[in-house]
Design a protein around this motif. Structure first.
Motif, PDB file in Angstrom:
ATOM      1  N   ALA A 195       0.823  -1.206   0.000  1.00 46.50           N
ATOM      2  CA  ALA A 195       0.000   0.000   0.000  1.00 46.50           C
ATOM      3  C   ALA A 195       0.859   1.259   0.000  1.00 46.50           C
ATOM      4  CB  ALA A 195      -0.931  -0.006   1.208  1.00 46.50           C
ATOM      5  N   ASP A 196       2.019   1.215   0.638  1.00 47.42           N
ATOM      6  CA  ASP A 196       2.925   2.364   0.644  1.00 47.42           C
ATOM      7  C   ASP A 196       3.440   2.646  -0.769  1.00 47.42           C
ATOM      8  OD1 ASP A 196       2.617   2.169   3.413  1.00 47.42           O
ATOM      9  OD2 ASP A 196       4.495   1.060   3.659  1.00 47.42           O
ATOM     10  N   VAL A 197       3.725   1.586  -1.501  1.00 50.56           N
ATOM     11  CA  VAL A 197       4.186   1.732  -2.885  1.00 50.56           C
ATOM     12  C   VAL A 197       3.086   2.363  -3.730  1.00 50.56           C
ATOM     13  CG1 VAL A 197       4.955   0.484  -4.939  1.00 50.56           C
ATOM     14  CG2 VAL A 197       5.806  -0.184  -2.682  1.00 50.56           C
ATOM     15  N   LEU A 198       1.855   1.891  -3.558  1.00 54.19           N
ATOM     16  CA  LEU A 198       0.733   2.454  -4.308  1.00 54.19           C
ATOM     17  C   LEU A 198       0.515   3.922  -3.957  1.00 54.19           C
ATOM     18  CD1 LEU A 198      -1.831  -0.488  -4.079  1.00 54.19           C
ATOM     19  CD2 LEU A 198      -0.523   0.217  -6.090  1.00 54.19           C
ATOM     20  N   GLN A 199       0.657   4.269  -2.683  1.00 55.05           N
ATOM     21  CA  GLN A 199       0.512   5.674  -2.292  1.00 55.05           C
ATOM     22  C   GLN A 199       1.582   6.522  -2.953  1.00 55.05           C
ATOM     23  OE1 GLN A 199       0.119   6.442   1.930  1.00 55.05           O
ATOM     24  NE2 GLN A 199       0.748   8.576   1.713  1.00 55.05           N
ATOM     25  N   ARG A 200       2.803   6.041  -2.973  1.00 60.11           N
ATOM     26  CA  ARG A 200       3.901   6.779  -3.608  1.00 60.11           C
ATOM     27  C   ARG A 200       3.649   6.982  -5.097  1.00 60.11           C
ATOM     28  NH1 ARG A 200       7.951   2.984  -4.735  1.00 60.11           N
ATOM     29  NH2 ARG A 200       7.328   3.316  -6.903  1.00 60.11           N
ATOM     30  N   GLN A 201       3.017   6.001  -5.729  1.00 55.76           N
ATOM     31  CA  GLN A 201       2.736   6.085  -7.163  1.00 55.76           C
ATOM     32  C   GLN A 201       1.521   6.952  -7.486  1.00 55.76           C
ATOM     33  OE1 GLN A 201       2.349   1.886  -7.859  1.00 55.76           O
ATOM     34  NE2 GLN A 201       4.504   1.628  -8.449  1.00 55.76           N
TER      35      GLN A 201
END
Length: 329
Positions: free
Chosen positions: A42-48
């Motif tokens: 989810a952190d990766v998706l937020q960053r993207q």
């Protein structure tokens, strides 16, 4: 304090270690001085730019952390300054301090040899709450049933294997390499499927005498939807918790009806505080004793300094890990 900020949607390079205002604990919250925070998809998706924090949540990434209570806000009982805790978050874990609703706090659990260290504790809240709420509270996995876990070597997967085995279930997993499958076997997985070379429907059916999986925990979504229904046993339950393989798929309702199966899809981050507190309380009641008995443990692949969070995100994006990647302050 310092926190990881997202300078704009993009690759790991948009993560910056920035000086920001300290958070203040509000009504029903405590302030935690962060020692470590685990990294999640989810952190990766937020960053993207694909997964914004819920309204009112911290803008910084990070859905779980560990540390020590630095201050207690109004209306909080049972916690004191100095307590070592880990916490489920809606955001803000990639920081030196974070304000946490008291219902989402957990004491650092004890293992067979005493309290876990704070790095290990940081790897627990999000994955344990996700697995317990979905596999047990939602899907009702029972002793003797078969659980199929997609992404068995992930943080979610490594925890799902252990918890399912601890309650007497059989576990099948998919993973993308023989090395990852061997790690899953070490944690107790019974049926090992290399999704690059094998058909998980055929392998699970063969291993279960044609019955199939009673519960499927799926992080892929659309790409696996029809095959997940195909692999279900009669009365089987499919729980979708990720969309790595797409968000729109065709659901074979005829097959689902014939099997009297159910499909549910859940997320944890945006749930109301009351629901999160209920899940956290159930985890403390049911899972913390398993950790104390040595039957369940956090799986930490590596640690990375929080200021180098971009490196940790690169590891997740390449799936070059087993278990959790943890950021340390």
């Amino acid at each position: 304090m310092h926190a990881i900020t997202i300078t704009g949607p993009g690759g790991p390079e948009v993560l910056a270690w920035s000086e920001v205002d300290d958070p203040e604990p509000g009504e029903g919250e405590v302030l935690v001085e962060v020692a470590a925070a685990a990294v999640n998809r989810a952190d990766v998706l937020q960053r993207q730019g694909f997964y914004d924090p819920p309204p009112g949540a911290s803008p910084y990434p990070g859905l779980e952390c560990s540390g020590r209570i630095a201050a207690v806000g109004p209306g909080v009982g049972g916690w004191r300054v100095g307590d070592e805790v880990c916490a489920l978050l809606a955001g803000g874990g990639y920081a030196e301090k974070v304000a946490v609703p008291h219902g989402q706090l957990l004491p650092v659990p004890s293992g067979p040899d005493g309290p876990l260290d704070l790095v290990s504790a940081a790897a627990l809240p999000e994955v344990v709450c996700t697995v317990w709420s979905n596999v047990f509270m939602q899907a009702g996995l029972r002793p003797g049933e078969t659980l199929l876990v997609h992404g068995g070597a992930s943080g979610i997967g490594t925890m799902a294997i252990q918890l399912a085995k601890a309650v007497g279930a059989r576990v099948a997993v998919t993973a993308g390499s023989r090395e990852k499958l061997e790690r899953c076997a070490e944690l107790g997985a019974d049926v090992l499927v290399d999704y690059r070379e094998q058909d998980f429907v055929e392998e699970v059916r063969e291993a279960t005498g044609g019955r199939g999986a009673d519960v499927v925990l799926d992080i892929i979504g659309a790409k696996y939807l029809a095959r997940n229904v195909e692999v279900l046993a009669r009365g089987g339950r499919l729980v979708v918790i990720g969309l790595q393989g797409g968000a729109k798929g065709e659901l074979p309702l005829g097959a689902l009806l014939a099997k009297r199966g159910t499909v549910s899809a859940t997320s944890l981050r945006g749930r109301p505080l009351e629901e999160k507190a209920e899940i956290v309380a159930a985890v403390r009641e049911h899972v913390w004793p398993l950790i104390a008995a040595g039957r369940v443990r956090p799986v930490v692949d590596r640690t990375v300094p929080m200021s180098n969070a971009a490196v940790a995100h690169g590891v997740l994006e390449q799936s070059d890990h087993v278990g959790k990647v943890v950021l340390t302050v």
